[in-house]
Design a protein around this motif. Sequence first.
Motif, mmCIF file in Angstrom:
data_model
loop_
_atom_site.group_PDB
_atom_site.id
_atom_site.type_symbol
_atom_site.label_atom_id
_atom_site.label_comp_id
_atom_site.label_asym_id
_atom_site.label_seq_id
_atom_site.Cartn_x
_atom_site.Cartn_y
_atom_site.Cartn_z
ATOM 1 N N GLY A 122 0.698 -1.495 0.086
ATOM 2 C CA GLY A 122 -0.397 0.020 -0.357
ATOM 3 C C GLY A 122 0.939 1.433 0.534
ATOM 4 N N GLU A 123 2.133 1.192 -0.075
ATOM 5 C CA GLU A 123 2.969 2.693 -0.174
ATOM 6 C C GLU A 123 3.598 2.768 -1.878
ATOM 7 N N VAL A 124 3.781 3.872 -1.475
ATOM 8 C CA VAL A 124 5.070 4.218 -3.306
ATOM 9 C C VAL A 124 6.468 4.426 -3.195
ATOM 10 N N TYR A 125 6.947 4.685 -3.909
ATOM 11 C CA TYR A 125 8.661 5.566 -3.786
ATOM 12 C C TYR A 125 8.116 6.608 -4.880
ATOM 13 N N TRP A 126 8.952 7.108 -4.353
ATOM 14 C CA TRP A 126 8.692 8.554 -5.355
ATOM 15 C C TRP A 126 9.535 9.777 -4.776
ATOM 16 N N ARG A 127 9.765 9.887 -5.597
ATOM 17 C CA ARG A 127 10.441 11.438 -6.106
ATOM 18 C C ARG A 127 10.000 13.163 -6.513
ATOM 19 N N VAL A 128 10.470 13.617 -6.717
ATOM 20 C CA VAL A 128 9.522 15.343 -7.759
ATOM 21 C C VAL A 128 10.872 16.194 -8.238
ATOM 22 N N TYR A 129 11.017 16.145 -9.521
ATOM 23 C CA TYR A 129 11.341 16.519 -10.573
ATOM 24 C C TYR A 129 10.769 17.920 -11.203
ATOM 25 N N ASP A 145 5.959 6.575 0.964
ATOM 26 C CA ASP A 145 4.922 6.539 1.699
ATOM 27 C C ASP A 145 3.379 6.476 1.215
ATOM 28 N N LYS A 146 2.564 5.832 2.265
ATOM 29 C CA LYS A 146 1.449 5.527 1.413
ATOM 30 C C LYS A 146 0.566 6.868 0.645
ATOM 31 N N PRO A 147 0.308 5.953 -0.770
ATOM 32 C CA PRO A 147 -0.263 7.505 -1.135
ATOM 33 C C PRO A 147 -1.661 8.363 -0.657
ATOM 34 N N GLU A 148 -2.168 7.783 0.241
ATOM 35 C CA GLU A 148 -3.547 8.411 0.782
ATOM 36 C C GLU A 148 -3.254 9.701 2.332
ATOM 37 N N GLN A 149 -1.699 9.525 2.235
ATOM 38 C CA GLN A 149 -0.605 10.023 3.351
ATOM 39 C C GLN A 149 -0.127 11.386 2.544
ATOM 40 N N LEU A 150 -0.117 11.567 1.492
ATOM 41 C CA LEU A 150 0.923 12.304 0.531
ATOM 42 C C LEU A 150 0.230 13.527 0.351
ATOM 43 N N ASN A 151 1.231 14.718 0.292
ATOM 44 C CA ASN A 151 -0.217 15.841 -0.241
ATOM 45 C C ASN A 151 1.353 16.821 -1.302
ATOM 46 N N LEU A 152 1.389 15.959 -2.669
ATOM 47 C CA LEU A 152 1.738 16.471 -4.016
ATOM 48 C C LEU A 152 1.958 17.611 -3.604
ATOM 49 N N GLU A 175 0.271 3.901 -12.355
ATOM 50 C CA GLU A 175 -0.952 2.347 -12.610
ATOM 51 C C GLU A 175 -1.527 2.482 -11.697
ATOM 52 N N THR A 176 -1.271 1.823 -9.830
ATOM 53 C CA THR A 176 -1.620 1.471 -9.275
ATOM 54 C C THR A 176 -2.344 1.806 -8.593
ATOM 55 N N TYR A 177 -2.187 3.723 -8.370
ATOM 56 C CA TYR A 177 -2.637 4.531 -6.817
ATOM 57 C C TYR A 177 -2.897 5.896 -7.967
ATOM 58 N N ARG A 178 -3.219 5.970 -9.223
ATOM 59 C CA ARG A 178 -3.424 7.314 -9.888
ATOM 60 C C ARG A 178 -4.302 8.150 -9.084
ATOM 61 N N GLU A 179 -5.643 7.593 -8.893
ATOM 62 C CA GLU A 179 -6.547 8.500 -8.758
ATOM 63 C C GLU A 179 -6.257 9.091 -6.913
ATOM 64 N N GLN A 180 -5.603 7.575 -6.235
ATOM 65 C CA GLN A 180 -5.295 8.746 -4.500
ATOM 66 C C GLN A 180 -3.787 9.725 -5.341
ATOM 67 N N LEU A 181 -3.155 9.528 -6.305
ATOM 68 C CA LEU A 181 -2.495 10.889 -6.091
ATOM 69 C C LEU A 181 -2.198 11.781 -6.965
ATOM 70 N N ALA A 182 -3.260 12.154 -8.067
ATOM 71 C CA ALA A 182 -4.157 12.643 -8.928
ATOM 72 C C ALA A 182 -4.583 13.759 -7.851
ATOM 73 N N ALA A 183 -5.040 13.205 -6.549
ATOM 74 C CA ALA A 183 -6.070 13.995 -6.187
ATOM 75 C C ALA A 183 -5.195 15.072 -4.540
ATOM 76 N N THR A 184 -3.918 14.318 -5.278
ATOM 77 C CA THR A 184 -3.360 15.069 -3.896
ATOM 78 C C THR A 184 -3.163 16.624 -4.787
ATOM 79 N N VAL A 185 -3.192 16.716 -6.028
ATOM 80 C CA VAL A 185 -2.241 17.529 -7.093
ATOM 81 C C VAL A 185 -3.135 18.436 -7.325
ATOM 82 N N ALA A 186 -2.805 20.139 -8.041
ATOM 83 C CA ALA A 186 -3.328 20.962 -7.278
ATOM 84 C C ALA A 186 -4.285 20.798 -9.352
#
Length: 236
Positions: A122-129, A145-152, A175-186
């Motif tokens: 239930g987690e993702v490895y991530w990095r912003v560029y 982090d868990k996708p639902e705990q991110l605030n991108l 692919e796996t958490y698109r809705e959860q991740l996209a919801a945290t982006v403006a």
Amino acid sequence: MKPTLLAIDTSTENCSVALQVDNTVISREMESPREHSQRLLPFVQAVLEEADIKLSDVDGLIVGIGPGSFTGVRIGVSIAQGLAFGASLKVNGVSSLDAMALEGSQNRVTDWIISAIDARMGEVYWRVYQHRDGHLQACATAKVDKPEQLNLAAELERHGYQASESIGYVGTGWETYREQLAATVAVTPQSLNCVLPTAEAMLRWAQLYNEPAVAADELEPLYVRNEVTWKKLPGR
């Protein structure tokens, strides 16, 4: 003449090899998450034979160090160390997140890229560029982090994101958490058509961003976390 470089990666489901000889790149890859140890060395032999050279003719080695599958990262790093010791080569380690960001940026240009790999549990490895003056600049170290705990959105703003700027994404995490991740982006992020890292992208990253080469026994995997797991993705 450009150096002759060999890149290998088994950090995710993709097993890939790329060989650069002058201006030519020869590659092999296959999604085979449970067969990396059987496929990697034959791929290496195949690209060397196609180029009509031996491992002793290679000037440098590049390897994907993760994050990703613990087993995959371990296989890639250990085989890279064996090849490096055998041919007296130094090794460049490249992050799978970095390689995907570079690949995505060459498919479509956006001001920002969020690279995310499904880390299981239930987690993702991530990095912003940030894409600035034709170059990618990583904004922080790789995290898990868990996708639902991110605030991108907050993460992007912390590094200078402006509302008019575009955002792209790469990796299996989307692919796996698109809705959860996209919801945290403006704004709605754009797909940059890169799901898995490749050795060829790692080869380009190592040269563009001057990754430091180290002795084989100094090569460090990038696990990001201590707990590990592996599960085949649906449909893969």
